[in-house]
Design an enzyme around this catalytic site. Structure first.
Site, PDB file in Angstrom:
ATOM      1  CG  HIS A   1      21.241  37.426  26.738  1.00 28.50           C
ATOM      2  ND1 HIS A   1      21.233  38.592  26.072  1.00 28.50           N
ATOM      3  CD2 HIS A   1      20.297  36.538  25.908  1.00 28.50           C
ATOM      4  CE1 HIS A   1      20.710  38.539  24.943  1.00 28.50           C
ATOM      5  NE2 HIS A   1      20.217  37.331  24.979  1.00 28.50           N
TER       6      HIS A   1
ATOM      7  CD  GLU B   1      20.139  43.191  26.631  1.00 28.12           C
ATOM      8  OE1 GLU B   1      19.261  42.585  26.007  1.00 28.12           O
ATOM      9  OE2 GLU B   1      19.501  43.952  27.510  1.00 28.12           O
TER      10      GLU B   1
END
Ligand code: F3S
Length: 656
Positions: free
Chosen positions: A125, A127
């Site tokens: 991901h 993030e």
């Protein structure tokens, strides 16, 4: 079928997404050339709308057109991207969500300090990639508890190291709690930062609660959105759940047999899409959602909160030092343990639990961070101040705890309200140290209040005086000669000791303090001593009481009667001389006379010719006069009488 649709309060844009989209829209509206690094949010509709306004996504820094500003999305980026932008002098607008930026800071600081940082989250991901990109040392990513367990087995050496653990903002709370528990067991030098975003947490808790009440759930959000995926996982456990990205994906069969349908939406889903979803369902003519929709928007309007306002909140997370609440606005609410209760020893878990509905006062709204700080104790105090106002100037007695010694008095807290007690009103008598009151439960009266400033002044002394008077009245009513009391020596004079019997003072005369000869009371007792005394005499009219302290069983004449009958042989110490004999001490308080004629068979001119003061001698008790308090001793009685000469001759053998 009379169906019911319930929309989760927290459905839709989170603070971070709203902020990022707002920044992008700002560029679009002002006509400033801008691109986003990847899609600004995982929502194709929003991305498309921005594209139409001239703000579109690029895949890398190298694709940023000349003169355009690069908008960094809410997920954040690795530090290397910022470095590259600065190196190439490309302007950028940082729309990283402040909650993600906080994780960047933690990871950078802890890795720089030498810790190994473990991130719970999806390593693929954006993030998490961004978070990893802020590490200045050892960093690991585990997707779940199983991977954390695996890591500890594979790398046992980590157990001895300093470990910091953080999580992706959208990580599942239940899985995080499992990881946290395991990490605590395995790593001894562990720092835990609960970095799950509270918006995500709120959405998950609401989705969980809602899906338990519904026969079906519709989750609206981007298929690439991790928080939407978490919502789907959460709901699917409780009831049949459908994930849709667009309203057009809705099929009537999705809710055909459902009496109650729940709708929630991921953090990247704009309200426009939620509205469309509801309208689409409405177009099926099975039920109308218009009214509910309107209500929903009305609710949004009212979710704007101001400092000082009182709000209803739902407890979402209870931590050791604070709680996280949802007030229905886009701000995440925090109540520190200091703002939960006036009692510093109370922990948040002692006061509230997840799901509780509580009233709070907004202390500060931080629009930039999307947070607000709130207070429960202020609400409690306001509510309870009314009781204080009502008690002011009356005889009503309140109870509270002394929490602070301040200049000129003490602060007592009662039901969350602080009441100032001036030093002159804090103790029964002057010069008593106020520190002794700290943490004590006390009774007090309210003397006056300032309703506007919410200030109250009280008196402990007033209650103490009254209690003392009541005790005194009861004492004089019941006191009898012979009664035994335990009392404290309050003061000493040359003739006796004054003893406090609990509000009433009595006197023990010096002669009553000891069976021995005493020069002054201070030779026997000191101020502050606790004595067991008995009432010798009482004058209820004059309120006077004389006390006795010396006990009959300690009377030396009784000891003598019991343990030293006439004829007893004992050791005694010469204490003084007279012309007619010497005095010797047998036991404390009993001196006996050895008459000069009882010292020896031989003639003694003066006692000091054969005895000296301090000498220990064996004596026989020859007489006791208990009435006159006289005792006679004899040394001579213990000696062999001399042999008479005539008798010696008579007994001599006869020579033949
Ligand atoms: Fe930020 Fe939480 Fe949204 S971390 S982007 S507010 S889900």
């Amino acid at each position: 079928m009379n169906r019911k649709i319930i929309v989760a309060k927290s459905a839709g844009f989170c603070f971070g997404v709203k902020r990022a989209v707002g920044i992008a829209e700002d560029f679009a509206e002002k006509g400033i050339p801008a691109v986003t690094l990847g899609e600004i949010i995982h929502n194709p509709t929003v991305v498309e709308e921005l594209r139409k306004k001239g703000v579109y996504p690029v895949e890398s820094v190298s694709e940023v057109p000349e003169g355009a500003t690069l908008i960094l999305r809410s997920h954040g980026v690795p530090l290397s991207v910022i470095d590259e932008l600065e190196e190439k002098c490309i302007p950028y607008a940082d729309a990283t969500c402040p909650f993600v930026a906080r994780i960047h800071r933690i990871v950078a600081e802890r890795t720089a300090a030498g810790d190994t940082v473990i991130i719970t989250g999806n390593p693929d991901h954006a993030e998490v990639k961004g978070i990893v990109g802020h590490a200045k040392g050892d960093v690991r990513v585990v997707r779940n508890l199983a991977e954390l367990e695996e890591l500890s087995k594979k790398e046992e050496n980590l157990c001895a190291k300093c470990i910091t653990i953080v999580s992706q903002t959208t990580f599942l709370r239940a899985e995080w709690e499992n990881c946290e528990k395991f990490a605590k067991k395995v790593y001894t030098n562990l720092l835990i930062f609960d970095t799950i975003c509270n918006d995500a947490c709120t959405k998950q808790s609401e989705a969980d609660a809602l899906s338990r009440r519904c026969n079906g759930m519709i989750v609206v959000g981007g298929r690439k959105s991790s928080n939407t995926a978490r919502l789907w996982e959460t709901c699917a456990v409780n009831c049949p759940t459908v994930l849709i990205e667009y309203p057009s994906e809705l099929k009537p069969n999705d809710w055909k047999n459902c009496e109650v349908i729940g709708v929630t939406a991921g953090a990247s889903t704009p309200y426009g899409i939620i509205k469309e979803v509801l309208q689409t369902m409405s177009e099926n003519k099975e039920i109308s959602f218009e009214e509910m929709l309107e209500q929903s928007f009305e609710k949004e309007e009212s979710k704007y909160v101001r400092n000082g306002e009182k709000v209803q909140a739902t407890v979402m997370v209870v931590k050791d030092t604070e709680i996280v609440v949802s007030v229905g606005s886009k701000h995440t609410g925090f109540v520190s343990s200091e703002e939960l209760s006036e009692d510093p020893s109370v922990k948040p878990a002692d006061i509230v639990k997840v799901g509780d509905e509580i009233t709070l006062k907004v202390l500060h709204v931080n629009d930039a961070d999307g947070t607000m700080t709130l207070s429960k104790k202020k609400v409690d105090a306001e509510k309870n101040f009314q009781a204080i106002e009502e008690a002011a100037g009356t005889d009503e007695i309140l109870e509270g705890t002394v929490v602070e010694v301040v200049k000129g008095g003490v602060i007592v807290v009662t039901d969350g309200v602080r009441v100032f007690i001036p030093a002159s009103q804090a103790t029964a008598s002057r010069n008593e140290a106020l520190e002794g009151l700290l943490k004590q439960n006390v009774k007090f009266r309210v003397l006056e209040v300032n309703a506007q400033r919410k200030r109250a002044i009280g008196s402990i002394k007033s209650v103490l005086n009254e209690e003392r008077k009541a005790r005194q009245a009861a004492f004089w009513e019941n006191v009898e000669v012979g009664q035994v009391f335990e009392g404290k020596v309050k003061s000493l004079t040359s003739y006796g000791a004054f003893v406090d019997l609990g509000g009433v003072d009595g006197m023990v005369h010096v002669s009553e303090l000891s069976w021995l000869r005493v020069a002054k009371p201070a030779d026997v007792v000191s101020v502050g001593d606790t004595l067991e005394v008995f009432v010798k005499d009482v004058d209820k009219e004059a309120k006077k009481i004389s006390l006795g302290y010396k006990k009959e069983e300690d009377n030396p004449w009784e000891i003598l009667r019991r343990d030293y009958p006439v004829g007893t042989v004992a050791k005694a110490k010469i204490v003084s001389m007279t012309a007619f004999g010497a005095f010797a001490n047998l036991i404390p308080g009993i001196d006996g006379l050895i008459h000069i004629s009882q010292i020896s068979y031989e003639r003694v001119a003066k006692p000091e010719d054969v005895l000296s003061v301090g000498q220990e001698v064996d004596v026989k008790i020859t007489d006791i006069d208990f009435d006159k308090h006289r005792v006679s001793f004899s040394i001579k009685a213990l000696l062999e009488p001399p042999v008479k000469e005539e008798a010696a001759e008579e007994e001599a053998p006869v020579e033949e």
